[in-house]
Design a protein around this motif. Structure first.
Motif, PDB file in Angstrom:
ATOM      1  N   PHE A  63     -31.396 106.203 -48.597  1.00  0.00           N
ATOM      2  CA  PHE A  63     -31.618 106.702 -47.248  1.00  0.00           C
ATOM      3  C   PHE A  63     -32.722 107.755 -47.266  1.00  0.00           C
ATOM      4  O   PHE A  63     -33.058 108.303 -48.309  1.00  0.00           O
ATOM      5  CB  PHE A  63     -30.338 107.316 -46.684  1.00  0.00           C
ATOM      6  CG  PHE A  63     -29.303 106.311 -46.287  1.00  0.00           C
ATOM      7  CD1 PHE A  63     -29.268 105.801 -45.005  1.00  0.00           C
ATOM      8  CD2 PHE A  63     -28.361 105.865 -47.199  1.00  0.00           C
ATOM      9  CE1 PHE A  63     -28.316 104.871 -44.631  1.00  0.00           C
ATOM     10  CE2 PHE A  63     -27.404 104.936 -46.842  1.00  0.00           C
ATOM     11  CZ  PHE A  63     -27.389 104.440 -45.556  1.00  0.00           C
ATOM     12  N   GLU A  64     -33.276 108.030 -46.114  1.00  0.00           N
ATOM     13  CA  GLU A  64     -34.271 109.086 -45.960  1.00  0.00           C
ATOM     14  C   GLU A  64     -33.705 110.175 -45.069  1.00  0.00           C
ATOM     15  O   GLU A  64     -32.689 109.972 -44.396  1.00  0.00           O
ATOM     16  CB  GLU A  64     -35.546 108.509 -45.347  1.00  0.00           C
ATOM     17  CG  GLU A  64     -36.209 107.467 -46.222  1.00  0.00           C
ATOM     18  CD  GLU A  64     -37.427 106.845 -45.578  1.00  0.00           C
ATOM     19  OE1 GLU A  64     -37.914 107.390 -44.561  1.00  0.00           O
ATOM     20  OE2 GLU A  64     -37.883 105.815 -46.075  1.00  0.00           O
ATOM     21  N   ASP A  67     -32.868 109.326 -41.502  1.00  0.00           N
ATOM     22  CA  ASP A  67     -31.750 108.413 -41.262  1.00  0.00           C
ATOM     23  C   ASP A  67     -30.432 109.150 -40.993  1.00  0.00           C
ATOM     24  O   ASP A  67     -29.501 108.566 -40.468  1.00  0.00           O
ATOM     25  CB  ASP A  67     -31.562 107.470 -42.454  1.00  0.00           C
ATOM     26  CG  ASP A  67     -32.760 106.577 -42.685  1.00  0.00           C
ATOM     27  OD1 ASP A  67     -33.479 106.295 -41.710  1.00  0.00           O
ATOM     28  OD2 ASP A  67     -32.986 106.165 -43.836  1.00  0.00           O
ATOM     29  N   GLU A  82     -27.837 105.932 -40.547  1.00  0.00           N
ATOM     30  CA  GLU A  82     -28.137 104.542 -40.212  1.00  0.00           C
ATOM     31  C   GLU A  82     -29.540 104.241 -40.697  1.00  0.00           C
ATOM     32  O   GLU A  82     -30.474 104.966 -40.384  1.00  0.00           O
ATOM     33  CB  GLU A  82     -28.034 104.326 -38.703  1.00  0.00           C
ATOM     34  CG  GLU A  82     -28.227 102.901 -38.290  1.00  0.00           C
ATOM     35  CD  GLU A  82     -28.025 102.699 -36.796  1.00  0.00           C
ATOM     36  OE1 GLU A  82     -28.329 101.593 -36.329  1.00  0.00           O
ATOM     37  OE2 GLU A  82     -27.590 103.629 -36.109  1.00  0.00           O
ATOM     38  N   LYS A  83     -29.670 103.199 -41.485  1.00  0.00           N
ATOM     39  CA  LYS A  83     -30.978 102.789 -42.009  1.00  0.00           C
ATOM     40  C   LYS A  83     -31.760 102.133 -40.894  1.00  0.00           C
ATOM     41  O   LYS A  83     -31.318 101.153 -40.312  1.00  0.00           O
ATOM     42  CB  LYS A  83     -30.787 101.827 -43.185  1.00  0.00           C
ATOM     43  CG  LYS A  83     -32.013 101.600 -43.996  1.00  0.00           C
ATOM     44  CD  LYS A  83     -32.325 102.796 -44.852  1.00  0.00           C
ATOM     45  CE  LYS A  83     -33.436 102.454 -45.809  1.00  0.00           C
ATOM     46  NZ  LYS A  83     -34.018 103.611 -46.402  1.00  0.00           N
ATOM     47  N   LYS A  84     -32.929 102.679 -40.568  1.00  0.00           N
ATOM     48  CA  LYS A  84     -33.693 102.217 -39.414  1.00  0.00           C
ATOM     49  C   LYS A  84     -34.794 101.231 -39.756  1.00  0.00           C
ATOM     50  O   LYS A  84     -35.187 100.440 -38.928  1.00  0.00           O
ATOM     51  CB  LYS A  84     -34.298 103.420 -38.688  1.00  0.00           C
ATOM     52  CG  LYS A  84     -33.259 104.335 -38.113  1.00  0.00           C
ATOM     53  CD  LYS A  84     -33.866 105.556 -37.510  1.00  0.00           C
ATOM     54  CE  LYS A  84     -32.766 106.489 -37.034  1.00  0.00           C
ATOM     55  NZ  LYS A  84     -33.249 107.787 -36.680  1.00  0.00           N
ATOM     56  N   ASN A  86     -35.800  98.115 -41.102  1.00  0.00           N
ATOM     57  CA  ASN A  86     -35.479  96.766 -41.562  1.00  0.00           C
ATOM     58  C   ASN A  86     -36.708  95.880 -41.398  1.00  0.00           C
ATOM     59  O   ASN A  86     -36.729  94.964 -40.599  1.00  0.00           O
ATOM     60  CB  ASN A  86     -34.304  96.185 -40.776  1.00  0.00           C
ATOM     61  CG  ASN A  86     -33.001  96.863 -41.121  1.00  0.00           C
ATOM     62  OD1 ASN A  86     -32.864  97.413 -42.195  1.00  0.00           O
ATOM     63  ND2 ASN A  86     -32.069  96.845 -40.200  1.00  0.00           N
ATOM     64  N   TYR A 101     -28.013  98.146 -46.998  1.00  0.00           N
ATOM     65  CA  TYR A 101     -27.717  99.467 -46.480  1.00  0.00           C
ATOM     66  C   TYR A 101     -26.842  99.300 -45.252  1.00  0.00           C
ATOM     67  O   TYR A 101     -27.139  98.520 -44.372  1.00  0.00           O
ATOM     68  CB  TYR A 101     -29.003 100.199 -46.086  1.00  0.00           C
ATOM     69  CG  TYR A 101     -29.914 100.445 -47.257  1.00  0.00           C
ATOM     70  CD1 TYR A 101     -29.605 101.406 -48.200  1.00  0.00           C
ATOM     71  CD2 TYR A 101     -31.075  99.705 -47.437  1.00  0.00           C
ATOM     72  CE1 TYR A 101     -30.425 101.639 -49.274  1.00  0.00           C
ATOM     73  CE2 TYR A 101     -31.906  99.935 -48.512  1.00  0.00           C
ATOM     74  CZ  TYR A 101     -31.577 100.902 -49.424  1.00  0.00           C
ATOM     75  OH  TYR A 101     -32.393 101.124 -50.494  1.00  0.00           O
ATOM     76  N   SER A 103     -24.566 101.469 -42.231  1.00  0.00           N
ATOM     77  CA  SER A 103     -24.390 102.772 -41.610  1.00  0.00           C
ATOM     78  C   SER A 103     -23.001 103.309 -41.965  1.00  0.00           C
ATOM     79  O   SER A 103     -22.085 102.556 -42.293  1.00  0.00           O
ATOM     80  CB  SER A 103     -24.567 102.673 -40.098  1.00  0.00           C
ATOM     81  OG  SER A 103     -23.612 101.807 -39.558  1.00  0.00           O
TER      82      SER A 103
END
Length: 148
Positions: A63-64, A67, A82-84, A86, A101, A103
């Protein structure tokens, strides 16, 4: 009458691979280390305490910082991610995908010992670290009582 022999059945390889995959993964369901809560979307968390603060470590590799979302509503601290990104490259062919990944959302109830105005967060090497400082104990000043 001509006898025709097929060298390989069309679905034989894929069915065998499916069966092999199922039976190699099946013993993991019966292990003692199997944690059902992780399969429901929970993320591992470590909580440490020292004399000045509590430290919450959320293990979330990949994750960053953007996120994550950390909220404090009254005395409930909520950590979610939440991984944005994709991004799919249409020219790449996916051969096998073993991880993804997902959420997550974790909530913690804070007690009156925590100074909610001084909570800090950092994200280093896949670990989100929240610093929850303790409130300073306000001690009443010692007063001398005169004896009459």
């Amino acid at each position: 009458m001509t006898h025709v022999k097929f060298a390989r059945r069309p679905f034989e390889g894929s069915f065998n691979n499916f069966v092999d995959d199922v039976f190699t993964e099946l013993p993991a369901l019966f292990k003692n280390e199997f944690n059902y809560s992780e399969r429901k979307g929970f993320i591992p968390v470590n909580v440490k305490e020292n004399e000045k603060s509590y430290e919450v470590e959320v293990i979330a590799p990949g994750f960053e910082k953007a996120d994550f979302k950390v909220n404090l509503d009254q005395n409930i601290l909520t950590i979610s991610a939440e991984k944005k990104n994709n991004v799919k490259n249409e020219s790449d062919k996916q051969i096998r995908k073993e991880y993804h990944y997902r959420s997550f959302k974790r909530s913690f109830t804070l007690d009156e010992k925590i100074d909610a105005t001084q909570i800090g967060a950092t994200y280093i090497n896949g670990v989100l670290i929240l610093n929850l400082p303790k409130k300073e104990d306000v001690k009443a000043a010692a007063t001398e009582i005169s004896i009459k």
